[in-house]
Structures are given as C-alpha cells and as structure tokens.
Design a protein around this motif. Structure first.
Motif, PDB file in Angstrom:
ATOM      1  N   SER A  36       8.209  30.241  56.488  1.00  0.00           N
ATOM      2  CA  SER A  36       7.774  31.567  56.074  1.00  0.00           C
ATOM      3  C   SER A  36       6.570  32.018  56.899  1.00  0.00           C
ATOM      4  CB  SER A  36       7.433  31.548  54.576  1.00  0.00           C
ATOM      5  OG  SER A  36       6.907  32.783  54.191  1.00  0.00           O
ATOM      6  N   GLY A  39       7.727  32.904  60.335  1.00  0.00           N
ATOM      7  CA  GLY A  39       8.320  34.250  60.324  1.00  0.00           C
ATOM      8  C   GLY A  39       7.255  35.327  60.352  1.00  0.00           C
ATOM      9  N   PRO A  64      13.980  29.540  61.404  1.00  0.00           N
ATOM     10  CA  PRO A  64      12.878  30.415  61.817  1.00  0.00           C
ATOM     11  C   PRO A  64      13.307  31.873  61.997  1.00  0.00           C
ATOM     12  CG  PRO A  64      13.494  28.906  63.606  1.00  0.00           C
ATOM     13  CD  PRO A  64      14.206  28.439  62.379  1.00  0.00           C
ATOM     14  N   PHE A  67      13.453  33.798  58.640  1.00  0.00           N
ATOM     15  CA  PHE A  67      12.149  34.199  58.115  1.00  0.00           C
ATOM     16  C   PHE A  67      11.486  35.270  58.988  1.00  0.00           C
ATOM     17  CE2 PHE A  67      12.735  30.390  55.603  1.00  0.00           C
ATOM     18  CZ  PHE A  67      12.210  30.770  54.381  1.00  0.00           C
ATOM     19  N   ALA A  68      11.774  35.263  60.268  1.00  0.00           N
ATOM     20  CA  ALA A  68      11.268  36.347  61.128  1.00  0.00           C
ATOM     21  C   ALA A  68      11.928  37.665  60.725  1.00  0.00           C
ATOM     22  CB  ALA A  68      11.534  36.029  62.597  1.00  0.00           C
TER      23      ALA A  68
END
Ligand code: G4P
Ligand code: NA
Ligand code: NA
Length: 191
Positions: A36, A39, A64, A67-68
C-alpha cells in the motif's frame, strides 16, 4: 524509499548469480501494508501526470501495480504470459526474452483495455535487463497508447535495463536501486 530499503536489508536474501530473493514480502508472500505504501509512493510521483492506466505483467508485478492503481484511482491491466501462440484477433502480443531464465515468452493484453487515449504508467517488481518493460511498452504502443513512465519497485542498477529504457527516451523511476549483490551483501545506489 527508506521503508522498502530497510525491508530489503532485513528480509532480502542474495542468491547466486546476482538474484535477490524477496519472496517473504513481494514475489510470493505479499505484505499488503508495504504494498500500500509502495502504491502511494508511485502515486505521489505521478499523480499530476494524467495517468489513465497502470500496466504490468504477471505474476509478481500485479501486487505493486494494483496498489499503484488504487492510489492513482485508475484501472490496472496485467499482461498475461501465453503458453502457446494461439491466433486471437483481440490480443496485442509481444515477445519477451529473459536472460535470467533463458527463455522467450509471448506476452499479451486484450486490445479492449488499451487505446490511443491512454497515458500509461508501466509498473514492475524488478528491473534487470529491461526486457519485460520493453515488451510492455511495445504492447502499449501497438494500442496507440502513450507510455508516460516506467515505475520499478527494485532496480538492479548493475544490470543494463535502465540504460536500455532511457536510451529509448523513457523515464525510469525506481523505489530502491541496488548497486551490488556481491559477497552476499545488498548495497544501494544511495549508500
Ligand atoms: P528483465 O525483464 O529486466 O530483462 O529481467 P529478467 O529477464 O532477467 O527477469 C526474468 C524474471 O525474473 C522476471 O520475472 C523478473 O521480474 C525476475 N527477476 C529479475 N531479477 C530478479 C531478482 O534479482 N530477484 C527476483 N526475485 N526476481 C528477479 P518473471 O519470471 O517474468 O515473472 P514472475 O512470474 O516471476 O513475476
Ligand atoms: Na518475479
Ligand atoms: Na515481474
């Protein structure tokens, strides 16, 4: 990103041939709190760049990238690795050669999910020789989409990926840059 570098120092393991094992928080077991924050870190860098899609590749780019995408408020697309080449009019495809695994994979994204209006942030867990990123860029370009930048969680700066991508005019932003894995020791570029 200090938190990520600390985690790599704490839990990363150096394997032979300059491979960093991070399967306790990134490539197998995933730490959602760290992911998180990763991200959010990508979003902090790219929130004013009109990103419309995040594009990554299965499997360990997905965490990843998801979350991005959450932090940027845009959809996330992961390219699939095709086991066999089947004719499919809907698919954009590219060939990716892995120096590490010495094999070529066909990667594919449905053309339904990318178009010429898109401004893409490409995300991947590792940057080594840059071949995966290059394949993802090729898929975006086939769709007529613009690639705004390449976001990497862990860059192995002693390999050629960054130079390859920058020489082609792409921006590369890495959260951790590893200078060396020699003698079983992780050293970072910023050290
Ligand atoms: P390149 O795309 O930058 O040219 O890298 P390369 O072919 O060398 O990498 C092949 C695979 O190994 C990629 O995953 C890549 O993310 C991963 N990789 C590269 N270096 C390291 C490393 O030091 N540690 C770890 N853990 N992985 C590394 P993949 O096989 O395409 O996908 P996946 O299904 O494993 O995510
Ligand atoms: Na991987
Ligand atoms: Na990957």
């Amino acid at each position: 990103m200090k938190q990520l570098m600390d985690r790599i120092k704490q839990d990363g393991r150096v394997l032979k041939e300059n491979v960093l094992k991070v399967d306790s928080f990134l490539t197998h077991q995933v730490d959602p709190e760290l992911m998180s924050d990763i991200g959010k870190e990508f979003a902090k860098q790219y929130q004013h760049r009109n990103i419309t899609k995040v594009v990554t590749i299965e499997s360990s780019g997905i965490a990843p990238a998801a979350f991005a995408g959450l932090a940027l408020g845009v959809p996330v697309i992961f390219a699939r690795k095709q086991k066999s080449l089947t004719m499919n009019q809907e698919l954009l495809t590219a060939e990716v050669y892995s120096f590490t695994k010495q094999e070529t994979n066909t990667i594919a994204i449905s053309e339904r999910f990318l178009n010429s209006e898109d401004n893409v942030l490409v995300i991947d867990d590792f940057l080594a020789n840059g071949q995966a990123a290059l394949g993802l860029i090729e898929l975006c370009q086939q769709a007529g989409a613009h690639v705004e930048a390449i976001g990497i969680v862990i860059e192995k700066a002693f390999q050629t990926g960054r130079k390859l991508l920058e020489d082609k005019g792409f921006e590369v932003y890495s959260l951790a840059r590893i200078q060396s894995l020699e003698n079983n020791h992780v050293s970072f570029v910023e050290d």
